[in-house]
Design a protein around this motif. Sequence first.
Motif, PDB file in Angstrom:
ATOM      1  N   PRO A 130       3.345  -9.802   4.933  1.00 58.23           N
ATOM      2  CA  PRO A 130       2.848  -8.425   4.953  1.00 58.23           C
ATOM      3  C   PRO A 130       1.356  -8.407   4.630  1.00 58.23           C
ATOM      4  CG  PRO A 130       4.793  -8.630   3.552  1.00 58.23           C
ATOM      5  CD  PRO A 130       4.354 -10.015   3.888  1.00 58.23           C
ATOM      6  N   VAL A 131       0.624  -7.521   5.287  1.00 56.52           N
ATOM      7  CA  VAL A 131      -0.815  -7.365   5.068  1.00 56.52           C
ATOM      8  C   VAL A 131      -1.050  -5.953   4.536  1.00 56.52           C
ATOM      9  CG1 VAL A 131      -3.080  -7.328   6.172  1.00 56.52           C
ATOM     10  CG2 VAL A 131      -1.396  -9.044   6.869  1.00 56.52           C
ATOM     11  N   ARG A 132      -1.644  -5.853   3.362  1.00 60.78           N
ATOM     12  CA  ARG A 132      -1.850  -4.549   2.710  1.00 60.78           C
ATOM     13  C   ARG A 132      -3.326  -4.162   2.762  1.00 60.78           C
ATOM     14  NH1 ARG A 132       1.118  -1.627  -0.988  1.00 60.78           N
ATOM     15  NH2 ARG A 132       2.598  -3.363  -1.103  1.00 60.78           N
ATOM     16  N   ARG A 133      -3.575  -2.976   3.287  1.00 56.26           N
ATOM     17  CA  ARG A 133      -4.944  -2.445   3.312  1.00 56.26           C
ATOM     18  C   ARG A 133      -5.023  -1.250   2.370  1.00 56.26           C
ATOM     19  NH1 ARG A 133      -6.712  -0.872   8.988  1.00 56.26           N
ATOM     20  NH2 ARG A 133      -5.508   1.019   8.630  1.00 56.26           N
ATOM     21  N   LEU A 134      -5.961  -1.313   1.452  1.00 57.41           N
ATOM     22  CA  LEU A 134      -6.168  -0.194   0.535  1.00 57.41           C
ATOM     23  C   LEU A 134      -7.071   0.842   1.190  1.00 57.41           C
ATOM     24  CD1 LEU A 134      -6.731  -2.118  -2.819  1.00 57.41           C
ATOM     25  CD2 LEU A 134      -4.596  -1.289  -1.839  1.00 57.41           C
TER      26      LEU A 134
ATOM     27  N   THR B 118      -3.004   2.487  -1.711  1.00 52.81           N
ATOM     28  CA  THR B 118      -2.678   1.766  -0.469  1.00 52.81           C
ATOM     29  C   THR B 118      -2.784   2.725   0.705  1.00 52.81           C
ATOM     30  OG1 THR B 118      -1.208   0.194  -1.561  1.00 52.81           O
ATOM     31  CG2 THR B 118      -0.845   0.563   0.785  1.00 52.81           C
ATOM     32  N   GLU B 119      -3.467   2.266   1.769  1.00 59.91           N
ATOM     33  CA  GLU B 119      -3.593   3.089   2.975  1.00 59.91           C
ATOM     34  C   GLU B 119      -2.527   2.716   4.007  1.00 59.91           C
ATOM     35  OE1 GLU B 119      -7.588   4.145   4.847  1.00 59.91           O
ATOM     36  OE2 GLU B 119      -6.764   2.695   6.278  1.00 59.91           O
ATOM     37  N   ALA B 120      -2.257   1.414   4.139  1.00 63.18           N
ATOM     38  CA  ALA B 120      -1.278   0.973   5.141  1.00 63.18           C
ATOM     39  C   ALA B 120      -0.788  -0.428   4.799  1.00 63.18           C
ATOM     40  CB  ALA B 120      -1.904   0.979   6.539  1.00 63.18           C
ATOM     41  N   VAL B 121       0.470  -0.696   5.160  1.00 67.06           N
ATOM     42  CA  VAL B 121       1.027  -2.043   5.048  1.00 67.06           C
ATOM     43  C   VAL B 121       1.519  -2.454   6.431  1.00 67.06           C
ATOM     44  CG1 VAL B 121       2.764  -3.523   3.987  1.00 67.06           C
ATOM     45  CG2 VAL B 121       1.710  -1.688   2.646  1.00 67.06           C
ATOM     46  N   PHE B 122       1.061  -3.609   6.895  1.00 67.52           N
ATOM     47  CA  PHE B 122       1.439  -4.135   8.209  1.00 67.52           C
ATOM     48  C   PHE B 122       2.450  -5.251   7.977  1.00 67.52           C
ATOM     49  CE2 PHE B 122      -2.689  -2.248   8.421  1.00 67.52           C
ATOM     50  CZ  PHE B 122      -2.733  -1.584   9.633  1.00 67.52           C
TER      51      PHE B 122
END
Length: 513
Positions: free
Chosen positions: A431-435, A469-473
């Motif tokens: 998983p890739v987490r973008r704040l 967190t803005e999005a998790v891919f």
Amino acid sequence: MHHEAVILCIDEGTSGTRAAVVGRDGQVSAQDYLPLEIHCPRPGVVEQDADLLLERTLDVCRRAIARAQGCGQQIVALAIANQRCSAVLWDTVTGRSLAPIMVWQDSRYRDELALLAGDWDARLIRHAGRPVGVRSPYLWAARKLREDAAVARAWQQRRLAFGTIDSWLLWHLSDARAVVTTPTNVTSGNAYALGDHRYLQDWLDALEFPAELLPRLCEDVQDFGRTRTELLGLAVPILACAGDQHAAAVGLGCLERGQALCVHGTGSFVDVLTGTKLPAHDAAHESSLTMTARRMGGVSRYAIETYVPTTGSALNWICEKLQWFDNPQQISALAREAETPADLVFIPALTGLRLPAMEPGARASISGVSMATSRPQLARSILEGIAHSVASCVQADEAASGTEVGELLVGGGLSGSDALLQIQADLGGLPVRRLADTDKASLRGIAFMAGSAGLLWDGLEQACATLRTEAVFTPRMAADERGERRRIWRARVGDELARARAPGRSAALEGCA
């Protein structure tokens, strides 16, 4: 009238310099930015103008200060994040640089350094966390002392100073006028004993670098003096100064052992935090470097780092030099329109490869192109090349640190690309987490470091509690397809390594993106 207390932050990178303010809520505002030029006058030589870098940094600071004050914000401290291991020599009387900056991507002395590797690699890996490598700010300065008349004259007259970008900015901005450096910066120079917080004097002697020219070792968080009123119009304490990657780690909430981050800038840097214990590091992982992640209150925390030197700069090169696309945003937009054949492969090795082995003579390539290849497929293969490179960095960090990564936190300009981050999750299997506001991680992180001793927050954990967190891919690709794509990628990289190491291959091919 109530004035909100904020910290003025500088993020002085390779491609540009920024300033902004950060408040108690962790929000970045009043931001200003100016680009910086990189010059490659001959193969292997990568330079910048130190005086222009300083001038533009002061310009963005002044504009950020004016905006903040116009909004009723009260600046209570300054904090600095900066590009690491780019070296400056300057005249302490005039304050002007005496030579172009040797930028961290430079490899002009790689052949000379290679001759020292046999004797020194094992010792340096044990104490400094890295082998001899392909560049040394200390060797560069020692050569300038011998070969550059202006540098030699300044040295004879005891008016010469040497340091990395942190040293250059702190000397100019602080009323202390001291030549100092911080652990997250000096670590990259390859002459710092990580576990002892001292210079490796015998290695510096081998490079013929004079000990009297060394910047004084400080911590990343301490009082560096007050800002000079005549430069910025305010006198506030300078409370933190750290390498940009490490500031970004804090700004992404990466504080504890096992957390991992990737910051996409000029290059893409992947760090796995290992805590307060210095990780055992051996020559089997030559591309992974042990770093000081931060040093505060007499305690160093460490990280294992592996990086790809040209990713953001590769996209800029493709757009500006080759003019295949209008801008990196167009590459991302087109990449969403197509799936790429597994054998259409981009290797972003514009200044050589670091993985699976160090090979500065390797070259970038796009292979597997046919008459059927579309522009969207080409765009997607370019992003896949970056994602493959980052996936290899994560695996190398895990192997070198003995730590398993559960997710990847991302920051930097390219992390705004949804297409890239989904490809990253698919090819990396994590998983890739973008704040939120992830491209401002360095600014936010250096503010957290400067303000965490009670000025704005009671500790880094409280500061990081402001992050959202803005999005998790999450990975969507089947494991067998991922395995096949990774196999093809590694085979192509292996082919390029073999080509670069073939007899008769000229080392003079070295260039810069």
